[in-house]
Design an enzyme around this catalytic site. Structure first.
Site, mmCIF file in Angstrom:
data_model
loop_
_atom_site.group_PDB
_atom_site.id
_atom_site.type_symbol
_atom_site.label_atom_id
_atom_site.label_comp_id
_atom_site.label_asym_id
_atom_site.label_seq_id
_atom_site.Cartn_x
_atom_site.Cartn_y
_atom_site.Cartn_z
ATOM 1 C CE1 TYR A 52 31.815 28.254 18.131
ATOM 2 C CE2 TYR A 52 31.597 26.252 16.826
ATOM 3 C CZ TYR A 52 32.381 27.296 17.311
ATOM 4 O OH TYR A 52 33.690 27.366 16.988
ATOM 5 C CD GLU A 54 30.118 32.104 16.992
ATOM 6 O OE1 GLU A 54 29.430 31.066 17.124
ATOM 7 O OE2 GLU A 54 31.124 32.206 16.279
ATOM 8 C CG ASP A 198 43.447 41.994 36.445
ATOM 9 O OD1 ASP A 198 42.796 41.110 37.043
ATOM 10 O OD2 ASP A 198 44.371 41.732 35.649
ATOM 11 C CB THR A 224 41.233 34.634 36.090
ATOM 12 O OG1 THR A 224 41.824 34.961 37.340
ATOM 13 C CG2 THR A 224 42.151 35.071 34.960
ATOM 14 C CE LYS A 227 45.351 34.235 38.330
ATOM 15 N NZ LYS A 227 44.730 34.884 37.150
ATOM 16 N NE ARG A 233 43.722 27.542 33.426
ATOM 17 C CZ ARG A 233 44.545 27.716 34.455
ATOM 18 N NH1 ARG A 233 44.547 26.885 35.463
ATOM 19 N NH2 ARG A 233 45.372 28.727 34.474
HETATM 20 N N1 DSN Z 1 49.354 33.736 35.312
HETATM 21 C C1 DSN Z 1 48.625 34.351 36.383
HETATM 22 C C2 DSN Z 1 49.362 34.298 37.667
HETATM 23 O O1 DSN Z 1 49.980 33.286 37.921
HETATM 24 O O2 DSN Z 1 49.320 35.242 38.450
HETATM 25 C C3 DSN Z 1 48.218 35.724 36.063
HETATM 26 O O3 DSN Z 1 47.441 35.707 34.935
#
Ligand code: DSN
Length: 418
Positions: A52, A54, A198, A224, A227, A233
């Site tokens: 942890y 925090e 984003d 994120t 990707k 993740r």
């Molecule tokens: N779920 C993602 C996507 O597939 O584009 C976006 O957060």
């Protein structure tokens, strides 16, 4: 690494192995998915999951942070260096909480935010009405030009002038074209809005210099990490130094408790990988593959939103073929060609059976596939679209897909721990 699972829990072990097989024999074309390196995967499975932490480095609420502080600082430093950002927060658990925390850091509930509408390629958290971002804030949504299927910066400027948003959001989840972040900055400045980008979908392309970076032109950039960036993740927020205190406060204690230190360590590894020169070649090939696939699909008469792609994804509008997305996506899945059905601009069908199909090239490019393989994939998609009910045709393509995957195994350093 999986031997303990095998010994302790045969059920879970068998399921993980089955998923490993599925990923191995599939052409995975969901544009938000990828394969992480074994190093990234090992970091996510490390002892850091036990800790942890925090708070933030140097200011934690639990002791025993001798190592975690170093890991988090390393991830932040690598993120800032790779993207040329002034400041970074690497604690958000994924992209949606990163967006919500950012809006709350910059605006009060009820303030006006303006983002791209979901059926036009925006994300739920860009203010779509079923997301709390569309409930907590007064959400105004811009749309694509119905003629070109592209962002219409003049129309966005007009809407911004009318509604005077506190936050203007750029970025998307299903927009196949390059985004001009200078235009968003100009619009935001002209109405006194914060510009939040984003970049979740294109973070790896930005890192690999295959897409314009939003960093110089946005107050805050969320993403994120799993990707095109090919990390674990998770989520990350990059911002101007002057916003960091508010962003940090919104993430913790505003929305989250303890950061996932195992994920943050894996992010540090992934950021190191994305800084290597090979990553630029990867990003360039992702785009080259998407362009080739788009060209071939158009050759088969598929109607692509905006008429092609500049990035890693393709959005097919199936209406001219008299098809809808779900049956085609399901038939493709049976043949191990995995994508997702998706709304398209002007779609009158509901989100559970929309008129589009979204495809992307990040994962197949990690496997080493190039333009010639994109030609095969386009041909298979076309054949399946013409034989949706024909099990023999679909099964034959499934065998061919498996054979192709056999020719393109994951590079050694991407083979998951066995
Ligand atoms: N779920 C993602 C996507 O597939 O584009 C976006 O957060």
């Amino acid at each position: 690494m999986l031997s303990a699972i095998k010994q302790n829990d045969r059920v879970v072990f068998d399921l993980i192995k089955a998923e490993q097989v599925r990923q191995g024999i599939s052409i995975r074309m969901i544009p938000s998915e990828n394969y992480v390196s074994r190093a990234v995967m090992q970091a996510t499975g490390s002892c850091l999951t036990n800790k942890y932490a925090e708070g933030y480095p140097g200011k934690r609420y639990y002791e025993g942070q001798q190592i975690t502080d170093q890991i988090e600082n390393l991830a932040c430093d690598r993120a800032k260096e790779l993207f040329g950002a002034e400041a970074a927060n690497v604690q958000t658990h994924s992209g949606s909480p990163a967006n919500l925390a950012t809006y709350c850091a910059l605006a009060e509930p009820g303030a006006t935010i303006m983002g791209l509408a979901l059926p036009h390629g925006g994300h739920l958290t860009h203010g779509w009405k079923v997301s709390y971002t569309g409930k907590f804030f007064n959400s105004v949504q811009y749309e694509l030009d119905p003629e070109t299927g592209r962002l219409d910066y003049d129309a966005i400027a007009k809407l911004a002038k009318e509604h005077k948003p506190k936050i203007l959001i750029s970025g998307s989840s299903a927009y196949p074209r390059a985004i001009d972040f200078t235009k968003f900055q100009e619009i935001a400045e002209s109405v006194g809005a914060y510009h939040v980008c984003d970049m979740a979908h294109i973070a790896g392309l930005v890192a690999g210099k295959a897409h314009m970076s939003p960093i110089p032109y946005a107050d805050v950039v969320t993403t994120t990490t799993h990707k095109t960036l090919r990390g674990p993740r998770g989520g990350m927020i990059l911002c101007k130094e002057k916003h960091l205190a508010a962003i940090n406060k919104a993430v913790f204690p505003g929305f989250q408790g303890g950061p996932h230190m195992h994920t943050i360590s894996a992010l540090a590894v992934a950021l190191g990988e994305a800084s290597a020169p090979e990553f630029e070649a990867y990003a360039a090939q992702v785009v080259a593959n998407a362009k080739r696939l788009a060209d071939k699909l158009m050759g088969y008469g598929f109607d692509l939103v905006s008429g092609g792609t500049d990035n890693h994804l393709i959005l097919i509008d199936l209406r001219n073929k008299g098809l809808v997305g779900k049956p085609l996506a399901k038939a493709m899945d049976t043949a191990h060609l995995v994508c997702n059905y998706n709304s398209v601009p002007g779609d009158t069908a509901g989100p559970f059976n929309p008129s589009g199909l979204r495809l992307g090239t990040p994962a197949v490019t990690t496997r080493g596939m190039k333009e010639d393989q994109m030609d095969l994939i386009a041909g298979w998609i076309n054949t399946i679209s013409e034989h949706l009910e024909d099990e023999a045709v679909i099964s034959k393509i499934g065998t061919e897909v498996e054979e192709l995957c056999g020719q393109f195994p994951l590079p050694d350093s991407f083979i998951p721990p066995q």
